[in-house]
Design a protein around this motif. Structure first.
Motif, PDB file in Angstrom:
ATOM      1  N   LYS A   1    -145.250   5.814  24.752  1.00 13.90           N
ATOM      2  CA  LYS A   1    -146.377   7.058  24.547  1.00 13.90           C
ATOM      3  C   LYS A   1    -145.171   8.240  24.450  1.00 13.90           C
ATOM      4  O   LYS A   1    -145.859   9.132  23.539  1.00 13.90           O
ATOM      5  N   VAL A   2    -144.214   8.223  24.951  1.00  6.14           N
ATOM      6  CA  VAL A   2    -143.284   9.495  24.669  1.00  6.14           C
ATOM      7  C   VAL A   2    -142.663   9.385  23.356  1.00  6.14           C
ATOM      8  O   VAL A   2    -142.708  10.449  22.763  1.00  6.14           O
TER       9      VAL A   2
ATOM     10  N   PHE B   1    -133.683   8.262  24.664  1.00  6.11           N
ATOM     11  CA  PHE B   1    -134.189   7.453  25.713  1.00  6.11           C
ATOM     12  C   PHE B   1    -133.170   6.499  26.439  1.00  6.11           C
ATOM     13  O   PHE B   1    -133.462   5.604  27.510  1.00  6.11           O
ATOM     14  N   GLN B   2    -131.943   6.596  25.750  1.00  8.73           N
ATOM     15  CA  GLN B   2    -130.824   5.808  26.576  1.00  8.73           C
ATOM     16  C   GLN B   2    -130.928   4.373  26.871  1.00  8.73           C
ATOM     17  O   GLN B   2    -130.899   3.644  27.735  1.00  8.73           O
ATOM     18  N   VAL B   3    -131.699   3.638  25.667  1.00 11.48           N
ATOM     19  CA  VAL B   3    -131.972   2.233  25.363  1.00 11.48           C
ATOM     20  C   VAL B   3    -131.422   1.915  24.340  1.00 11.48           C
ATOM     21  O   VAL B   3    -130.789   2.478  23.392  1.00 11.48           O
ATOM     22  N   SER B   4    -131.277   0.470  24.112  1.00 10.77           N
ATOM     23  CA  SER B   4    -130.658  -0.124  22.903  1.00 10.77           C
ATOM     24  C   SER B   4    -131.525   0.031  21.760  1.00 10.77           C
ATOM     25  O   SER B   4    -132.718   0.248  21.621  1.00 10.77           O
ATOM     26  N   GLU B   5    -130.827  -0.226  20.565  1.00  7.48           N
ATOM     27  CA  GLU B   5    -131.395   0.079  19.239  1.00  7.48           C
ATOM     28  C   GLU B   5    -132.789  -1.071  19.159  1.00  7.48           C
ATOM     29  O   GLU B   5    -133.590  -0.752  18.473  1.00  7.48           O
TER      30      GLU B   5
ATOM     31  N   ALA C   1    -138.429  10.430  13.101  1.00  5.15           N
ATOM     32  CA  ALA C   1    -137.286  10.134  14.058  1.00  5.15           C
ATOM     33  C   ALA C   1    -136.711   8.915  13.513  1.00  5.15           C
ATOM     34  O   ALA C   1    -137.255   7.986  13.111  1.00  5.15           O
ATOM     35  N   SER C   2    -135.375   9.084  13.664  1.00  3.22           N
ATOM     36  CA  SER C   2    -134.231   7.694  13.405  1.00  3.22           C
ATOM     37  C   SER C   2    -134.367   6.805  14.659  1.00  3.22           C
ATOM     38  O   SER C   2    -134.498   7.496  15.881  1.00  3.22           O
ATOM     39  N   VAL C   3    -133.811   5.496  14.395  1.00  9.00           N
ATOM     40  CA  VAL C   3    -133.727   4.753  15.660  1.00  9.00           C
ATOM     41  C   VAL C   3    -132.661   5.521  16.555  1.00  9.00           C
ATOM     42  O   VAL C   3    -132.735   5.277  17.750  1.00  9.00           O
ATOM     43  N   GLN C   4    -131.583   5.829  15.692  1.00  8.72           N
ATOM     44  CA  GLN C   4    -130.305   6.326  16.377  1.00  8.72           C
ATOM     45  C   GLN C   4    -130.781   7.477  17.353  1.00  8.72           C
ATOM     46  O   GLN C   4    -130.405   7.634  18.374  1.00  8.72           O
ATOM     47  N   GLU C   5    -131.538   8.524  16.969  1.00 12.75           N
ATOM     48  CA  GLU C   5    -131.876   9.472  17.451  1.00 12.75           C
ATOM     49  C   GLU C   5    -132.748   9.109  18.812  1.00 12.75           C
ATOM     50  O   GLU C   5    -132.565   9.667  19.790  1.00 12.75           O
ATOM     51  N   LEU C   6    -133.586   8.061  18.466  1.00 14.05           N
ATOM     52  CA  LEU C   6    -134.343   7.903  19.435  1.00 14.05           C
ATOM     53  C   LEU C   6    -133.613   6.959  20.899  1.00 14.05           C
ATOM     54  O   LEU C   6    -133.847   7.146  21.986  1.00 14.05           O
TER      55      LEU C   6
END
Length: 255
Positions: A8-9, A29-33, A20-25
């Motif tokens: 949701k966020v 969110f401090q989780v894996s790609e 947004a890019s995967v790297q940015e997210l």
């Protein structure tokens, strides 16, 4: 943060920012790609966003167009580096066409060293930038002014362009995707850009990495209609490989 809450966020973030890019997210969110990619896949399956190469695009953003002022200050160093590389592709005596855009405007600023150059443009700000340089012969394309981009567009612009042939077109775009092609938010401006492509021997696209994977409302052309692309080094590696597979010459710059 639980998975459903995170999605949701993520969705709120992409809708607020347009993309947004995967790297940015991953950093946010401090989780894996792999986790982010799975979240984006599930959000796309729910028809809440569109995945792109290296990220995602809000479904609400196909008509979105930043103001000229916003575009001028976004990724400015990348745009200047792209313009500097584009300058190397121009020769004395060339007839070049500069599309309206903030990166092409940066290129116009660097043309003062030429003593014999014909510059065709549909951009009011580019015309104003070059008007006093004695070594540059200027041809301004008339038409209907789009204040959002300072571009002359429409049937009058297309008719004027049909009377001209140029050695090199330096083209701008809002979106760049292998499948969707080059896109821009405005249908009339897209048609004018297509006419530019038709009159050029060489089509050279100037695009910073933020354009990669973005799809907006109006299609300009397929990617394989472009001969060369100048990108900054933050562009997605897989996307660059796809371009090369299509036979497009890719120039990477390092701001």
């Amino acid at each position: 943060m639980y998975g459903e809450e995170r999605k949701k966020v993520i969705l709120d973030y992409i809708q607020n920012h347009g993309r947004a890019s995967v790297q940015e997210l991953t950093e946010i969110f401090q989780v894996s790609e792999s986790t982010i990619r799975r979240d984006l896949k599930e959000l796309e399956e729910a028809r809440l966003l569109k995945r792109t190469h290296g990220g995602a695009l809000s479904l609400q953003s196909v008509n979105f167009e930043p103001t000229l002022g916003e575009k001028e200050i976004t990724f400015l160093e990348e745009k200047r580096a792209i313009a500097k590389k584009a300058l190397e592709l121009i020769r004395e005596g060339d007839t070049i066409l500069l599309d309206a855009g903030t990166t092409t405007f940066e290129l116009a600023k660097q043309l003062k060293s030429f003593s014999k150059l014909v510059v065709v443009t549909n951009a009011v700000n580019i015309f104003q930038e070059l008007i006093t340089h004695p070594g540059i012969e200027l041809i301004i394309i008339g038409g209907t002014l789009r204040k959002e981009t300072l571009a002359m567009v429409g049937p009058m612009a297309e008719q004027a362009l049909s009377m001209i042939r140029v050695d090199k077109l330096f083209l701008a775009t809002n979106g760049l995707d292998v499948e969707a092609g080059l896109t821009t938010p405005n249908l009339i401006e897209a048609a004018t850009k297509r006419k530019m492509i038709n009159i050029a021997k060489q089509v050279i696209l100037l695009a910073d990495h933020s354009k990669v994977g973005v799809i907006t409302q109006a299609k300009i052309t397929d990617v394989n209609e472009i001969h060369q692309i100048i990108l900054d080094d933050a562009a997605d590696e897989h996307f660059i490989k796809q371009l090369k597979t299509l036979g497009i010459k890719v120039h990477l710059v390092y701001p």
